[in-house]
Design a protein around this motif. Sequence first.
Motif, PDB file in Angstrom:
ATOM      1  N   ARG A   1       0.980   4.225  -2.786  1.00  9.80           N
ATOM      2  CA  ARG A   1       0.731   5.628  -2.466  1.00  9.80           C
ATOM      3  C   ARG A   1       1.908   6.486  -2.922  1.00  9.80           C
ATOM      4  O   ARG A   1       1.717   7.564  -3.467  1.00  9.80           O
ATOM      5  CB  ARG A   1       0.508   5.782  -0.968  1.00  9.80           C
ATOM      6  CG  ARG A   1      -0.898   5.399  -0.533  1.00  9.80           C
ATOM      7  CD  ARG A   1      -1.050   5.555   0.962  1.00  9.80           C
ATOM      8  NE  ARG A   1      -2.443   5.456   1.387  1.00  9.80           N
ATOM      9  CZ  ARG A   1      -3.297   6.458   1.373  1.00  9.80           C
ATOM     10  NH1 ARG A   1      -2.902   7.643   0.974  1.00  9.80           N
ATOM     11  NH2 ARG A   1      -4.544   6.289   1.770  1.00  9.80           N
TER      12      ARG A   1
ATOM     13  N   TYR B   1      -6.564   7.844  -2.269  1.00 13.25           N
ATOM     14  CA  TYR B   1      -7.853   7.167  -2.207  1.00 13.25           C
ATOM     15  C   TYR B   1      -8.698   7.784  -1.104  1.00 13.25           C
ATOM     16  O   TYR B   1      -8.272   7.863   0.043  1.00 13.25           O
ATOM     17  CB  TYR B   1      -7.584   5.672  -1.950  1.00 13.25           C
ATOM     18  CG  TYR B   1      -8.790   4.828  -1.614  1.00 13.25           C
ATOM     19  CD1 TYR B   1     -10.019   5.042  -2.231  1.00 13.25           C
ATOM     20  CD2 TYR B   1      -8.684   3.790  -0.692  1.00 13.25           C
ATOM     21  CE1 TYR B   1     -11.112   4.244  -1.922  1.00 13.25           C
ATOM     22  CE2 TYR B   1      -9.766   2.985  -0.382  1.00 13.25           C
ATOM     23  CZ  TYR B   1     -10.984   3.225  -0.999  1.00 13.25           C
ATOM     24  OH  TYR B   1     -12.056   2.436  -0.688  1.00 13.25           O
ATOM     25  N   ILE B   2      -9.872   8.239  -1.490  1.00 12.21           N
ATOM     26  CA  ILE B   2     -10.821   8.732  -0.492  1.00 12.21           C
ATOM     27  C   ILE B   2     -11.908   7.677  -0.348  1.00 12.21           C
ATOM     28  O   ILE B   2     -12.717   7.483  -1.259  1.00 12.21           O
ATOM     29  CB  ILE B   2     -11.412  10.083  -0.919  1.00 12.21           C
ATOM     30  CG1 ILE B   2     -10.280  11.111  -0.927  1.00 12.21           C
ATOM     31  CG2 ILE B   2     -12.519  10.516   0.034  1.00 12.21           C
ATOM     32  CD1 ILE B   2     -10.667  12.436  -1.446  1.00 12.21           C
ATOM     33  N   PRO B   3     -11.905   6.950   0.765  1.00 11.42           N
ATOM     34  CA  PRO B   3     -12.819   5.810   0.870  1.00 11.42           C
ATOM     35  C   PRO B   3     -14.241   6.242   1.188  1.00 11.42           C
ATOM     36  O   PRO B   3     -14.488   7.368   1.641  1.00 11.42           O
ATOM     37  CB  PRO B   3     -12.231   5.007   2.026  1.00 11.42           C
ATOM     38  CG  PRO B   3     -11.496   5.994   2.847  1.00 11.42           C
ATOM     39  CD  PRO B   3     -11.048   7.086   1.941  1.00 11.42           C
TER      40      PRO B   3
ATOM     41  N   LEU C   1     -12.620   3.761   7.849  1.00 13.85           N
ATOM     42  CA  LEU C   1     -11.434   3.532   7.031  1.00 13.85           C
ATOM     43  C   LEU C   1     -10.618   4.809   6.812  1.00 13.85           C
ATOM     44  O   LEU C   1      -9.391   4.785   6.858  1.00 13.85           O
ATOM     45  CB  LEU C   1     -11.870   2.948   5.674  1.00 13.85           C
ATOM     46  CG  LEU C   1     -10.796   2.259   4.857  1.00 13.85           C
ATOM     47  CD1 LEU C   1     -10.162   1.143   5.658  1.00 13.85           C
ATOM     48  CD2 LEU C   1     -11.390   1.701   3.568  1.00 13.85           C
ATOM     49  N   GLY C   2     -11.296   5.905   6.627  1.00 13.27           N
ATOM     50  CA  GLY C   2     -10.605   7.129   6.226  1.00 13.27           C
ATOM     51  C   GLY C   2      -9.875   7.853   7.336  1.00 13.27           C
ATOM     52  O   GLY C   2      -8.970   8.639   7.092  1.00 13.27           O
TER      53      GLY C   2
ATOM     54  N   TYR D   1       4.493  10.673   7.554  1.00 11.76           N
ATOM     55  CA  TYR D   1       5.265  10.833   8.785  1.00 11.76           C
ATOM     56  C   TYR D   1       6.695  10.296   8.683  1.00 11.76           C
ATOM     57  O   TYR D   1       7.572  10.707   9.420  1.00 11.76           O
ATOM     58  CB  TYR D   1       4.554  10.126   9.954  1.00 11.76           C
ATOM     59  CG  TYR D   1       4.515   8.624   9.818  1.00 11.76           C
ATOM     60  CD1 TYR D   1       5.488   7.847  10.432  1.00 11.76           C
ATOM     61  CD2 TYR D   1       3.548   7.989   9.059  1.00 11.76           C
ATOM     62  CE1 TYR D   1       5.488   6.473  10.292  1.00 11.76           C
ATOM     63  CE2 TYR D   1       3.537   6.622   8.909  1.00 11.76           C
ATOM     64  CZ  TYR D   1       4.498   5.859   9.530  1.00 11.76           C
ATOM     65  OH  TYR D   1       4.507   4.507   9.380  1.00 11.76           O
ATOM     66  N   PHE D   2       6.914   9.366   7.723  1.00 14.57           N
ATOM     67  CA  PHE D   2       8.229   8.725   7.624  1.00 14.57           C
ATOM     68  C   PHE D   2       9.179   9.510   6.722  1.00 14.57           C
ATOM     69  O   PHE D   2      10.340   9.159   6.584  1.00 14.57           O
ATOM     70  CB  PHE D   2       8.071   7.300   7.086  1.00 14.57           C
ATOM     71  CG  PHE D   2       7.213   7.243   5.851  1.00 14.57           C
ATOM     72  CD1 PHE D   2       7.783   7.402   4.598  1.00 14.57           C
ATOM     73  CD2 PHE D   2       5.838   7.071   5.954  1.00 14.57           C
ATOM     74  CE1 PHE D   2       6.991   7.382   3.462  1.00 14.57           C
ATOM     75  CE2 PHE D   2       5.041   7.059   4.807  1.00 14.57           C
ATOM     76  CZ  PHE D   2       5.616   7.206   3.567  1.00 14.57           C
TER      77      PHE D   2
ATOM     78  N   THR E   1       0.833  -1.204   0.000  1.00 10.99           N
ATOM     79  CA  THR E   1       0.000   0.000   0.000  1.00 10.99           C
ATOM     80  C   THR E   1       0.865   1.251   0.000  1.00 10.99           C
ATOM     81  O   THR E   1       0.598   2.214  -0.709  1.00 10.99           O
ATOM     82  CB  THR E   1      -0.905   0.005   1.241  1.00 10.99           C
ATOM     83  OG1 THR E   1      -1.572  -1.245   1.309  1.00 10.99           O
ATOM     84  CG2 THR E   1      -1.921   1.110   1.166  1.00 10.99           C
ATOM     85  N   ARG E   2       1.928   1.221   0.810  1.00 12.65           N
ATOM     86  CA  ARG E   2       2.765   2.416   0.887  1.00 12.65           C
ATOM     87  C   ARG E   2       3.435   2.699  -0.452  1.00 12.65           C
ATOM     88  O   ARG E   2       3.474   3.841  -0.896  1.00 12.65           O
ATOM     89  CB  ARG E   2       3.825   2.267   1.977  1.00 12.65           C
ATOM     90  CG  ARG E   2       4.767   3.464   1.996  1.00 12.65           C
ATOM     91  CD  ARG E   2       5.523   3.599   3.270  1.00 12.65           C
ATOM     92  NE  ARG E   2       4.625   3.837   4.391  1.00 12.65           N
ATOM     93  CZ  ARG E   2       5.014   3.762   5.659  1.00 12.65           C
ATOM     94  NH1 ARG E   2       6.255   3.455   5.942  1.00 12.65           N
ATOM     95  NH2 ARG E   2       4.165   3.996   6.628  1.00 12.65           N
TER      96      ARG E   2
ATOM     97  N   ARG F   1      -5.424  15.442   3.528  1.00 11.30           N
ATOM     98  CA  ARG F   1      -4.348  14.457   3.440  1.00 11.30           C
ATOM     99  C   ARG F   1      -4.186  13.941   2.008  1.00 11.30           C
ATOM    100  O   ARG F   1      -3.107  13.989   1.433  1.00 11.30           O
ATOM    101  CB  ARG F   1      -4.634  13.283   4.380  1.00 11.30           C
ATOM    102  CG  ARG F   1      -3.532  12.231   4.375  1.00 11.30           C
ATOM    103  CD  ARG F   1      -3.897  11.072   5.282  1.00 11.30           C
ATOM    104  NE  ARG F   1      -5.088  10.419   4.796  1.00 11.30           N
ATOM    105  CZ  ARG F   1      -6.127  10.096   5.565  1.00 11.30           C
ATOM    106  NH1 ARG F   1      -6.127  10.386   6.844  1.00 11.30           N
ATOM    107  NH2 ARG F   1      -7.173   9.487   5.040  1.00 11.30           N
ATOM    108  N   GLU F   2      -5.278  13.473   1.427  1.00 14.54           N
ATOM    109  CA  GLU F   2      -5.187  12.773   0.146  1.00 14.54           C
ATOM    110  C   GLU F   2      -4.878  13.725  -1.020  1.00 14.54           C
ATOM    111  O   GLU F   2      -4.257  13.320  -1.987  1.00 14.54           O
ATOM    112  CB  GLU F   2      -6.484  12.004  -0.136  1.00 14.54           C
ATOM    113  CG  GLU F   2      -6.827  10.946   0.920  1.00 14.54           C
ATOM    114  CD  GLU F   2      -5.790   9.847   1.020  1.00 14.54           C
ATOM    115  OE1 GLU F   2      -5.256   9.426  -0.025  1.00 14.54           O
ATOM    116  OE2 GLU F   2      -5.505   9.409   2.154  1.00 14.54           O
TER     117      GLU F   2
ATOM    118  N   ILE G   1      -0.776  13.220   8.994  1.00  8.45           N
ATOM    119  CA  ILE G   1       0.602  12.825   8.662  1.00  8.45           C
ATOM    120  C   ILE G   1       0.745  11.332   8.374  1.00  8.45           C
ATOM    121  O   ILE G   1       1.836  10.854   8.095  1.00  8.45           O
ATOM    122  CB  ILE G   1       1.606  13.217   9.788  1.00  8.45           C
ATOM    123  CG1 ILE G   1       1.305  12.465  11.081  1.00  8.45           C
ATOM    124  CG2 ILE G   1       1.601  14.718  10.006  1.00  8.45           C
ATOM    125  CD1 ILE G   1       2.348  12.684  12.157  1.00  8.45           C
ATOM    126  N   VAL G   2      -0.370  10.589   8.411  1.00 11.00           N
ATOM    127  CA  VAL G   2      -0.258   9.127   8.333  1.00 11.00           C
ATOM    128  C   VAL G   2       0.371   8.633   7.024  1.00 11.00           C
ATOM    129  O   VAL G   2       0.967   7.563   6.983  1.00 11.00           O
ATOM    130  CB  VAL G   2      -1.641   8.472   8.582  1.00 11.00           C
ATOM    131  CG1 VAL G   2      -2.535   8.611   7.366  1.00 11.00           C
ATOM    132  CG2 VAL G   2      -1.499   7.022   9.000  1.00 11.00           C
TER     133      VAL G   2
END
Lengths: 203, 340
Positions: A16, A22-24, A30-31, A47-48, A12-13, A100-101, A43-44
Amino acid sequence: MINGKDVSKESTRQRREAGLAYIPEDRIALGTSASASITDNIIVDRYFKSDFSKAGWIRYSFAMTHCRELIHRFDIRSPSVLFPVGLLSGGNIQKVILAREFTSDPSILVVCEPTWGLDVRSIRFVYDRINEMKTKGAGVLLVSSNLDEILTLADRILVMCGGRVVASLANDRALARREIGEYMMGIACQPEFEEVEMSNRHA
Amino acid sequence: MRKTLISLMTVAIALAVGVLAIALTSSSPREALKYFFTGPFLNAYFFGNMITRAIPLILTGLAASIAFSASAFNLGLEGQVYFGAIAGTLLGLTMGSVPVWLTCVTIMIVSFAVGGGIAAISGYLKAKWKVNELISSLLVSYTLINIGDALLEGPFRDPRAGLAASSYMDSAIRFPRILMPSNLHAGLFLVLAIAVFVFLAIRFSRLGYEIRITGSNISFGAYAGIHVRKVVILAMAISGALAGLAGMVDVLGVHGRVIRGFSSGYGWNGIAVALIARRNPILVIPAALFFAFLTSGAEVSSFFTDMSPEIARIIQASIFYLVTAEGLLTFLKKRREATS
């Protein structure tokens, strides 16, 4: 395929990172994480990255400044960036997801039922942001059961019935709601898609 | 605020149950109650021993908190504590002419790794085949406790000792005592430092963030691209590692050797401590002190009066019932909200 790269076996990462956003449909389950703060929710997917973390520790001062900017830009009504997302209104929760998205610089956006349960102001806001992404050159796949929404936003419409695509239509003025309705009900089917149906039946 | 109130209520109700039990069973309830509440503070010996009791509970409380934070349930703390201590001690007994500090650090690392390894098995089974970690950690733990008992009764038993225990480790390895004549040892500082570190790490580190997000909503974590299975395994491993260290710190600080069943209850009480502290690593410290206070108070009171030391168990059991019942209610409420 994203930008010519096959991502079907990637994590998944990696998908992305390749430019997928993706806006669920279910923004609570989920979102977002309802008990986590707005900052933690935004930041999900980043963040990395080096701006946000250093030697295994998250740079919250940077992250919070970043989120304050986004709160302002996406008009999220909240007392602070550390406020739990679950206590916000539906429209504001959706804006947190958009913040975010839409800011991860995506080239493909999958958007599901983006205005479900929102008030008129928020709906207007969501439409504006989606159009903005379109003009920026991102591909938007809108999945919606709201016909008005599709007619407002889409360039091309794929109609599905019984789990299959039955028609592909250009969204121009001439397109009648009735016509889409017939495809949706399974009364009509475009010939190129009928073929698929027949061959499926034989198999 | 409301949650803190619920925690305090839990503690108050449990104490009331204890007072009632003392009043019913003791022939001199006034004396018994007096010693129960004031006993641990009467002198340096009682006070030091109370703090000493809290030391392993802080570590097991942290261990349970970390697993809970990732929504994983490590019910194998008992076995991880015990086996971590056994592995470290056996190594300490066989390491020969090495500098003392090196031996001390090595055996702590080994107990840390052994506890972590044991818990990681359950984490891995959960991630790989969806084996419920609650069951697998519990079963693994019971097996290991019996294996540990067998080792201490058999091959590693010190023939000169009157009870099933290993030989004493070199006394130079052990933590220095800091409050004579009690058992209180310098391991306290190590444990407090670990609690502060865990608190900071859960709040501000990358792994801590991943653990929090995974624990708060695992589907969200997976959707956002966090490797949630890896996070669950890591959280279980860290949890087990802290449990293993808890056993070793107790051995290095108090006993100097492993005695059969010395750590019995450390794991379960650690879970209760984590529940009272609501997974907050800093609040684990007062919660562990409270549990230690109950045991010490009952012990002191039973010295001076006819009160039975098992009173502490009754109070701890009431706490356990109350915190788990409350946890269950919150869980059911959440589920109701999710389905409606």
